[in-house]
Motif scaffolding. Structure first.
Motif, PDB file in Angstrom:
ATOM      1  N   UNK A 280       1.992  -8.704   7.155  1.00 42.12           N
ATOM      2  CA  UNK A 280       2.812  -7.705   7.857  1.00 42.12           C
ATOM      3  C   UNK A 280       3.174  -6.615   6.854  1.00 42.12           C
ATOM      4  N   UNK A 281       3.784  -5.557   7.346  1.00 46.62           N
ATOM      5  CA  UNK A 281       4.205  -4.473   6.463  1.00 46.62           C
ATOM      6  C   UNK A 281       5.222  -4.943   5.438  1.00 46.62           C
ATOM      7  N   UNK A 282       6.010  -5.969   5.777  1.00 51.10           N
ATOM      8  CA  UNK A 282       7.070  -6.390   4.863  1.00 51.10           C
ATOM      9  C   UNK A 282       6.642  -7.453   3.852  1.00 51.10           C
ATOM     10  N   UNK A 283       5.405  -7.956   3.944  1.00 55.41           N
ATOM     11  CA  UNK A 283       4.974  -8.928   2.937  1.00 55.41           C
ATOM     12  C   UNK A 283       3.673  -8.563   2.244  1.00 55.41           C
ATOM     13  N   UNK A 284       2.967  -7.551   2.743  1.00 54.57           N
ATOM     14  CA  UNK A 284       1.655  -7.242   2.181  1.00 54.57           C
ATOM     15  C   UNK A 284       1.746  -6.729   0.750  1.00 54.57           C
ATOM     16  N   UNK A 285       2.824  -6.051   0.391  1.00 55.05           N
ATOM     17  CA  UNK A 285       2.961  -5.534  -0.971  1.00 55.05           C
ATOM     18  C   UNK A 285       2.983  -6.677  -1.980  1.00 55.05           C
TER      19      UNK A 285
ATOM     20  N   UNK B  58       3.605  -0.049  13.715  1.00 52.87           N
ATOM     21  CA  UNK B  58       3.345  -1.160  12.799  1.00 52.87           C
ATOM     22  C   UNK B  58       2.074  -0.924  11.984  1.00 52.87           C
ATOM     23  N   UNK B  59       1.040  -0.352  12.600  1.00 52.67           N
ATOM     24  CA  UNK B  59      -0.174  -0.064  11.845  1.00 52.67           C
ATOM     25  C   UNK B  59       0.096   0.967  10.753  1.00 52.67           C
ATOM     26  N   UNK B  60       0.861   1.987  11.081  1.00 56.85           N
ATOM     27  CA  UNK B  60       1.187   3.000  10.072  1.00 56.85           C
ATOM     28  C   UNK B  60       2.027   2.403   8.949  1.00 56.85           C
ATOM     29  N   UNK B  61       2.995   1.587   9.311  1.00 57.23           N
ATOM     30  CA  UNK B  61       3.852   0.974   8.290  1.00 57.23           C
ATOM     31  C   UNK B  61       3.036   0.060   7.387  1.00 57.23           C
ATOM     32  N   UNK B  62       2.115  -0.681   7.969  1.00 56.72           N
ATOM     33  CA  UNK B  62       1.270  -1.582   7.176  1.00 56.72           C
ATOM     34  C   UNK B  62       0.403  -0.797   6.206  1.00 56.72           C
ATOM     35  N   UNK B  63      -0.290   0.197   6.698  1.00 62.46           N
ATOM     36  CA  UNK B  63      -1.166   0.995   5.836  1.00 62.46           C
ATOM     37  C   UNK B  63      -0.368   1.722   4.759  1.00 62.46           C
ATOM     38  N   UNK B  64       0.798   2.224   5.106  1.00 58.39           N
ATOM     39  CA  UNK B  64       1.642   2.894   4.115  1.00 58.39           C
ATOM     40  C   UNK B  64       2.077   1.922   3.023  1.00 58.39           C
ATOM     41  N   UNK B  65       2.410   0.687   3.412  1.00 65.05           N
ATOM     42  CA  UNK B  65       2.825  -0.308   2.417  1.00 65.05           C
ATOM     43  C   UNK B  65       1.692  -0.639   1.461  1.00 65.05           C
ATOM     44  N   UNK B  66       0.473  -0.731   1.989  1.00 64.26           N
ATOM     45  CA  UNK B  66      -0.684  -1.010   1.133  1.00 64.26           C
ATOM     46  C   UNK B  66      -0.910   0.122   0.144  1.00 64.26           C
ATOM     47  N   UNK B  67      -0.931   1.346   0.635  1.00 59.24           N
ATOM     48  CA  UNK B  67      -1.209   2.486  -0.238  1.00 59.24           C
ATOM     49  C   UNK B  67      -0.110   2.698  -1.282  1.00 59.24           C
TER      50      UNK B  67
ATOM     51  N   UNK C 216      -5.634   3.107  14.681  1.00 61.75           N
ATOM     52  CA  UNK C 216      -5.863   2.402  13.415  1.00 61.75           C
ATOM     53  C   UNK C 216      -6.528   3.325  12.405  1.00 61.75           C
ATOM     54  N   UNK C 217      -7.502   4.084  12.854  1.00 59.35           N
ATOM     55  CA  UNK C 217      -8.171   5.043  11.971  1.00 59.35           C
ATOM     56  C   UNK C 217      -7.171   6.089  11.486  1.00 59.35           C
ATOM     57  N   UNK C 218      -6.367   6.600  12.391  1.00 56.48           N
ATOM     58  CA  UNK C 218      -5.369   7.612  12.034  1.00 56.48           C
ATOM     59  C   UNK C 218      -4.340   7.062  11.052  1.00 56.48           C
ATOM     60  N   UNK C 219      -4.031   5.774  11.165  1.00 57.77           N
ATOM     61  CA  UNK C 219      -3.056   5.154  10.259  1.00 57.77           C
ATOM     62  C   UNK C 219      -3.607   4.959   8.858  1.00 57.77           C
ATOM     63  N   UNK C 220      -4.941   4.921   8.724  1.00 55.33           N
ATOM     64  CA  UNK C 220      -5.537   4.768   7.402  1.00 55.33           C
ATOM     65  C   UNK C 220      -6.389   3.538   7.207  1.00 55.33           C
TER      66      UNK C 220
END
Length: 219
Positions: free
Chosen positions: A171-176, A204-213, A20-24
């Protein structure tokens, strides 16, 4: 630029905390007192904390726990934040002086009554809002009613976005879409980044953090 904080909650394993830390993630959450499938022992919590650098907040989640237990565990584990996720009364804050507190409010039948009790309580860092369906206090994977949450950000006495955390089926597909609409201080995810209850998915953690950023850069 708006920067949304990311909390990955329901961490049950040290390797998931490290991922989780590595994902952001800006914060990781551990269930320390609750009738919940992701609850962990203090011993496991210490192993998880060993994987978390100082710049990432460690949050202990409690559901209707005795105040003295919360204080003791917060001290023993050196928690950065305490999240109250049950039916605690506002008066509990007096017993938790010196702790950084997040109060979760589940709007199963509307938020008005609970918000009236909590929104002006001194000593609360943020309110975590979710619409609150499901068997457990959190981590049910059921998407919140974003229309209901958006309504709290308008009107004569709106919720302060700088003290707003949103959760519920993220989720990564709705957080944006949620960030664009609500622009909260933080988003909180658990089941949306899991392969099974309590087991996080690195992808999934990486995809989520990437979507947020990515969303933060365009709003």
């Amino acid at each position: 630029m708006h920067r949304t904080r990311i909390k990955i909650c329901g961490i049950t394993r040290p390797e998931d905390a490290a991922a989780a830390v590595d994902a952001g993630a800006d914060a990781i959450g551990m269930i320390l007192h609750a009738n919940a499938p992701r609850m962990i022992s203090a011993a496991i919590a210490n192993e998880i904390i060993d994987e978390v650098p100082d710049e990432v907040d460690v949050v202990g989640v409690f559901v209707d726990a005795p105040p003295d237990l919360i204080v003791q565990m917060a001290d023993d584990l050196e928690l950065d934040q305490v999240q109250l996720h049950g039916n605690e009364p506002p008066q509990i804050v007096e017993s938790l002086a010196g702790l950084t507190i997040v109060k979760a409010i589940r709007g199963q039948s509307g938020f008005d009554n609970e918000l009236a009790r909590w929104r002006d309580v001194l000593g609360i860092r943020a309110l975590l809002l979710e619409t609150g369906r499901g068997a457990h206090a959190g981590g049910n994977g059921i998407e919140s009613d974003w229309d209901a949450l958006a309504a709290l950000l308008s009107g004569p006495n709106p919720i302060d976005r700088r003290a707003l955390i949103v959760a519920g089926g993220l989720r990564a597909d709705n957080v944006a879409n949620v960030i664009r609409r609500l622009q909260p201080w933080s988003v909180d995810v658990s089941s949306g980044v899991e392969t099974s209850i309590g087991i996080k998915s690195i992808a999934k953690m990486r995809a989520f953090c990437d979507a947020v950023r990515t969303t933060d850069h365009i709003i």
